[in-house]
Write a protein that holds these residues in place. Structure first.
Motif, PDB file in Angstrom:
ATOM      1  N   THR A  87      40.667  45.113  65.169  1.00  0.00           N
ATOM      2  CA  THR A  87      41.274  45.955  64.085  1.00  0.00           C
ATOM      3  C   THR A  87      42.691  45.850  63.940  1.00  0.00           C
ATOM      4  O   THR A  87      43.405  45.679  62.899  1.00  0.00           O
ATOM      5  N   ARG A  88      43.287  46.124  65.287  1.00  0.00           N
ATOM      6  CA  ARG A  88      44.748  46.437  65.449  1.00  0.00           C
ATOM      7  C   ARG A  88      45.402  44.940  64.976  1.00  0.00           C
ATOM      8  O   ARG A  88      46.572  44.800  64.570  1.00  0.00           O
ATOM      9  N   LEU A  89      44.915  43.781  65.496  1.00  0.00           N
ATOM     10  CA  LEU A  89      45.435  42.488  65.220  1.00  0.00           C
ATOM     11  C   LEU A  89      44.969  41.858  63.838  1.00  0.00           C
ATOM     12  O   LEU A  89      45.168  40.806  63.612  1.00  0.00           O
ATOM     13  N   ASN A  90      44.610  42.821  62.930  1.00  0.00           N
ATOM     14  CA  ASN A  90      44.345  42.528  61.567  1.00  0.00           C
ATOM     15  C   ASN A  90      43.385  41.266  61.387  1.00  0.00           C
ATOM     16  O   ASN A  90      43.359  40.429  60.584  1.00  0.00           O
ATOM     17  N   PHE A  91      42.492  41.065  62.254  1.00  0.00           N
ATOM     18  CA  PHE A  91      41.370  40.303  62.099  1.00  0.00           C
ATOM     19  C   PHE A  91      40.552  40.516  60.897  1.00  0.00           C
ATOM     20  O   PHE A  91      39.773  39.584  60.232  1.00  0.00           O
ATOM     21  N   PHE A  92      40.369  41.722  60.530  1.00  0.00           N
ATOM     22  CA  PHE A  92      39.470  42.225  59.567  1.00  0.00           C
ATOM     23  C   PHE A  92      40.313  42.108  58.216  1.00  0.00           C
ATOM     24  O   PHE A  92      39.981  42.913  57.138  1.00  0.00           O
ATOM     25  N   GLU A  93      41.267  41.410  58.187  1.00  0.00           N
ATOM     26  CA  GLU A  93      41.934  41.577  56.653  1.00  0.00           C
ATOM     27  C   GLU A  93      41.195  40.939  55.562  1.00  0.00           C
ATOM     28  O   GLU A  93      41.211  41.488  54.550  1.00  0.00           O
ATOM     29  N   LYS A  94      40.263  40.116  55.817  1.00  0.00           N
ATOM     30  CA  LYS A  94      39.484  39.688  55.030  1.00  0.00           C
ATOM     31  C   LYS A  94      38.278  40.551  55.064  1.00  0.00           C
ATOM     32  O   LYS A  94      37.646  40.512  56.462  1.00  0.00           O
TER      33      LYS A  94
END
Length: 743
Positions: free
Chosen positions: A697-704
């Protein structure tokens, strides 16, 4: 629903369980779960709370800094006192000869070994958390101190011609050299104590984990070689210059053997007789330790006999045997160590501080586990730091836990550090009353004591076949620690072996085990398909597992292993597609060219036909066939032609062994998902723990937003989801798509 009892692996008598629930991915699971609300105090409030003081908080801090307050007020006199007295006396009679002997290793006069056996031992009673270890002089640390002292104050600096010379100038030079070496030893002790104290206050007790057991055992075995070599000249009664640094063992052996013809036979005989007596006493103590109320104190017996024989026969003058010499009565006044030497001995002090703490905490944990109490690594650092830094003002050299004395202190019934206090009081009485009686003691006797005490360390050579069987990497650490410490010296050897141990950690994380998992039929359990015959792969699904975290050092290795293990390389497939497309385009171009030629030929033939006005001229059949073959292929045919066939529709990444992922690892994960999507293969991630989900989450994996649906709480959820997806795509019956049999 899973029916484990239907599987042939299970037996009717085995307990079974039956679970029926919906399939979850990370998105649907988060809808069902509600995070607890956490209240965070403002930074100002947290600082105020940490700085505030209450009676309870003050009491906790006081008890943690002075562990003696936790056990002394409730000391059971009737149960513990007799055992502590016997243990203290037994340990004390070992402290005396070992203090004298290890002072020779530290390259300082013997009386300083007695100082080091009194002040630090007494201080540890108040600050230490272990109830059974014996603090004081130790061979390895003493030798490391001696190496620094000899390096900073070599014999050549003082123009010493002969150790036994009675020339007044030479005696003055020897005294000046010894004073300088004491100054160096005290400075090292102060700095190592300060380092230990700072590490303890900063809660850096975890540094001991880098001194792994194979490293410590290899290092101490090498130290035993150094100690044994350094004592040869005392045993043989010859005079050689003491050396330190790289290859000091080799130079010492060369010096001894080049002077072997000058061996003092009387000193050699005395030393060998003492070694036989000591080895016999240790063998008796080992064999009959259950029957003997206390171990036979052979060391003090040998010292007393050796001193009496030397004084009665005047061995020093009659046979030229080197003796201990002056042991002043009483205690010296405190003195501030020479601070100007600290920059020169900084690296040595770090090594000595770490080795000393490692020896202490390892023995402390052994006894704590055996007797059911806890030791605090940080407080042990504080205790050692106080013992060494405060002791340095009273002319001590660095101390640590002694393995041999600790075993005696615990084995003779010691329950608390009251035993240690009694042993230090015995040393104190010798210092203030009868220390001068040991002045005629031959140095060969002390050398014999040191050499015999190395027996346990030399037994560690048996570690080589042991580690060969259980772990080649640990064997490599042992060998590197041993060889580097023997050849480079104990200080540089320790740093080299620590660096090598860290490299092995990196190697292990970069060389994890990669597995393809399969299902135990009829269960939700997944194991290595190459290890168990019963495990079967689910059709169309590859489950990949790596027992390592995903970060910058191994992300490329992870990706390569995934492609190799699954047998599906998206890059290779895409490249093959491009080549096939080019080849197909080339063939189409060739066909179009043929079609053009055919058209032109037909036009020419029609022209000729028209000119001759003849209806009997046939059309060339092959042009007609070629024209028919030149029709463009359908899109379906083109797809089959350019796309290599694969029966894999889903790859599941088992993240249950993964502890963390960094930005590089997350980029690699995104790349994996994208590459496999391009060839029509779905990638699912299963078994992520909470910290990994937070990392992603912190590393923006769930941007999509769709990426959250790729995460599943278990492998089984991911497998069933992919099977349901496959059944819809193939429009086949659901039961045929599920890998595990259904009732």
């Amino acid at each position: 629903m899973e029916h484990a009892g239907e599987n042939e692996i299970c037996h009717r008598s085995d307990p079974v369980y039956c679970v029926e629930r919906r399939l979850y991915n990370q998105g649907t699971l988060q809808e069902k779960l509600h995070k607890k609300k956490k209240t965070y105090l403002p930074l100002r409030q947290r600082i105020a709370n940490s700085c505030s003081c209450s009676s309870k908080k003050a009491k906790t801090i006081l008890y943690s800094f002075f562990p003696i307050l936790t056990w002394l007020p409730n000391y059971p006199v009737k149960e513990y006192l007799s055992g502590d007295i016997i243990s203290g006396l037994s340990t004390g009679v070992m402290q005396l000869p070992q203090g004298l002997a290890y002072a020779l290793l530290a390259a300082v006069p013997p009386v300083f070994g007695l100082y080091s056996s009194f002040y630090p031992v007494f201080l540890y009673t108040f600050f230490g958390t272990s109830r059974h270890i014996s603090i004081g002089t130790f061979a390895v640390i003493s030798l490391m101190i001696g190496g620094v002292a000899v390096r900073e104050a070599p014999d050549e600096m003082f123009y010493i011609t002969s150790i036994n010379s009675t020339n007044s100038t030479n005696l003055d030079n020897i005294k000046a050299r010894d004073d300088m070496r004491v100054t160096v030893a005290v400075a090292v002790t102060l700095l190592s104590g300060v380092i230990q104290l700072c590490l303890g206050l900063l809660r850096f007790g975890f540094v001991a984990i880098y001194l792994t057991e194979p490293l410590v055992r290899g290092f101490t075995t090498a130290a035993a070689v150094h100690v044994f070599t350094s004592q040869l000249k005392y045993l043989l009664g010859i005079e050689t210059t003491r050396v330190s640094g790289p290859l000091s063992v080799v130079y010492s052996l060369i010096a001894v053997f080049s002077n072997i013809t000058k061996t003092n036979i009387a000193a050699l005989v005395v030393g060998l007789i003492c070694m036989v007596l000591l080895l016999t006493g240790k063998e008796i103590n080992d064999r009959f330790k259950k029957k003997l109320p206390v171990p036979i104190p052979m060391e003090i017996i040998v010292v007393v006999i050796g001193t009496g024989v030397s004084a009665g026969m005047n061995l020093s003058k009659t046979y030229g045997i080197n003796i201990v010499g002056d042991i002043p009565t009483g205690l010296r006044p405190p003195k501030v160590p020479d601070i100007s030497l600290l920059p020169k001995v900084f690296v040595d002090a770090i090594a000595i501080a770490l080795v000393g703490f490692s020896m202490t905490i390892s023995m402390a944990k052994i006894f704590a586990l055996k007797h059911g109490y806890k030791v605090d690594g940080n407080q042990e650092l504080v205790a050692l730091g106080i013992c060494n830094s405060v002791g340095s003002f009273f002319h001590t050299f660095t101390v640590t836990c002694s393995m041999s004395r600790s075993l005696v202190q615990e084995g003779t019934g010691g329950k608390t550090q009251v035993a240690g206090t009694l042993s230090s009081i015995m040393v104190f009485l010798v210092l203030v009353a009868i220390g001068y009686l040991f002045e005629p003691l031959p140095q060969a006797v002390l050398a014999a004591i040191v050499m015999v005490n190395l027996k346990g360390m030399f037994k560690q050579f048996a570690d080589i076949p042991h580690f060969w069987k259980i772990s080649k990497i640990e064997l490599a650490i042992w060998i590197v620690a041993f060889l580097s410490s023997v050849l480079l010296g104990l200080d540089y050897g320790l740093l080299t072996s620590i660096a090598f141990a860290v490299i092995t950690i990196v190697y292990r994380t970069q060389s994890p085990q990669y597995r393809i998992l399969g299902q135990i039929p009829g269960t939700d359990i997944y194991c290595d398909v190459e290890e168990y015959e019963e495990v079967k792969e689910c059709p169309g699904i590859k489950i990949f597992q790596a027992n390592a975290s995903l970060y910058f050092a191994n992300s490329e290795l992870y990706t390569s292993a995934l492609k190799k293990k699954t047998g599906v390389d998206p890059c290779a497939i895409l490249l093959a597609r491009k080549k096939a497309q080019k080849r197909h385009a080339k063939e189409l171009k060739h066909e179009r060219k043929k079609k053009t030629v055919l058209k032109m030929t037909n036009e020419m033939e029609n022209s000729v036909k028209h000119e001759v006005m003849s209806d009997d001229l046939p059309i060339n059949g092959k042009f007609s066939v070629a024209g028919a073959a030149a029709q463009d292929s359908s899109p379906e045919e083109l797809e089959r032609f350019v796309m290599p066939e694969t029966n894999i529709h889903t790859i599941i990444l088992d993240f249950s062994p993964v502890n963390f992922a960094d930005s590089v690892g997350v980029k690699a994960l995104r790349s994996i998902i994208k590459e496999y999507e391009e060839i029509g293969i779905s990638v699912y991630i299963a078994g992520c723990n909470g910290s990994i989900v937070d990392n992603l989450t912190r590393l923006n994996f769930f941007e999509k937003a769709t990426f959250r649906d790729l995460l599943f709480p278990s492998i089984h959820d991911a497998v069933l989801t992919s099977q349901l997806k496959g059944s819809v795509v193939s429009q086949g019956p659901l039961d045929a798509a599920i890998c595990s049999p259904t009732p």
